[in-house]
Design an enzyme around this catalytic site. Structure first.
Site, PDB file in Angstrom:
ATOM      1  N   ARG A 116      12.052  20.605  21.161  1.00 31.79           N
ATOM      2  CA  ARG A 116      10.894  21.022  20.367  1.00 31.79           C
ATOM      3  C   ARG A 116      10.444  22.439  20.698  1.00 31.79           C
ATOM      4  O   ARG A 116       9.601  23.003  20.005  1.00 31.79           O
ATOM      5  CB  ARG A 116       9.745  20.038  20.566  1.00 31.79           C
ATOM      6  CG  ARG A 116      10.076  18.682  19.985  1.00 31.79           C
ATOM      7  CD  ARG A 116       9.068  17.633  20.355  1.00 31.79           C
ATOM      8  NE  ARG A 116       9.609  16.321  20.041  1.00 31.79           N
ATOM      9  CZ  ARG A 116       8.879  15.283  19.716  1.00 31.79           C
ATOM     10  NH1 ARG A 116       7.565  15.391  19.645  1.00 31.79           N
ATOM     11  NH2 ARG A 116       9.453  14.127  19.466  1.00 31.79           N
ATOM     12  N   GLU A 137      24.860  23.208  29.635  1.00 33.23           N
ATOM     13  CA  GLU A 137      24.789  24.452  28.869  1.00 33.23           C
ATOM     14  C   GLU A 137      23.466  24.474  28.110  1.00 33.23           C
ATOM     15  O   GLU A 137      23.221  23.614  27.265  1.00 33.23           O
ATOM     16  CB  GLU A 137      25.962  24.554  27.891  1.00 33.23           C
ATOM     17  CG  GLU A 137      27.330  24.542  28.554  1.00 33.23           C
ATOM     18  CD  GLU A 137      27.963  23.150  28.664  1.00 33.23           C
ATOM     19  OE1 GLU A 137      27.541  22.231  27.940  1.00 33.23           O
ATOM     20  OE2 GLU A 137      28.871  23.001  29.492  1.00 33.23           O
TER      21      GLU A 137
END
Length: 188
Positions: A116, A137
């Site tokens: 978000r 990652e």
């Protein structure tokens, strides 16, 4: 394939040392401070990111080449908060060490708290009998600097049980990322 429950995950930790260290419940507060949750959930395990990061940089004007990767593309940091530059990328690793059973495939999904904020975590599947620290990652998709908090939740691992045992596991084929520790760079 079936997704495995918290009960199964606990049993796999006890009987097969599948996750070390293992946190048996969701942790949302540390020293009275709210944190990004980690630990066992209903159908998965929320893993923590360590304080070891490699942040992409262009100060050396190199090219990112997965077949011939240069460490000059990265800046190493051991920090409690990793700041990823805008539209950039960082590598981290889980605190937890995983040992995947032969009949299990593990999928990683991001935490909604980070998603978000425009921070995406990517991990390829953990294949049957793979083991090691998971290299994470992190992509900062925003035009602003973004924070990753070490020692807090970073992603959730889901454990899928196959209806049939695989012929060849990651260990059988001696995969190049087997038993990795620390943040592991691309290998060819």
């Amino acid at each position: 394939m079936a997704i495995m429950s918290d009960k199964w995950i606990k049993e796999a930790v006890i009987n097969q040392s599948m996750i070390k260290p293992f946190v048996e419940k969701q942790v949302r507060v540390h020293n009275k401070d709210k944190i990004i949750s980690y630990g066992l959930s209903s159908y998965g395990y929320d893993a923590r990111v360590s304080n070891e990061f490699k942040i992409f940089t262009n100060i050396n004007s190199t090219t990112v080449d997965p077949k011939n990767f240069s460490e000059y593309n990265l800046v190493d940091r051991e920090v409690d908060v990793c700041i990823i530059p805008p539209n950039s990328f960082a590598l981290g690793r889980t605190i937890e060490y995983f040992k995947v059973p032969r009949d299990i495939l593990v999928i990683c999904v991001g935490k909604s708290t980070y998603a978000r904020c425009g921070i995406i975590v990517n991990v390829t599947p953990l294949e049957p009998e793979w083991e090691g620290h998971v290299t994470l990652e992190f992509s900062n998709t925003t035009p602003l600097p973004a924070k990753i908090y070490a020692n807090e939740g970073a992603c959730q691992f889901l454990f899928l049980n196959s209806d049939q045992m695989c012929d060849t596991s990651y260990a059988d084929r001696q995969g190049k990322y087997m038993k990795q520790v620390g943040v592991t760079l691309p290998l060819t």
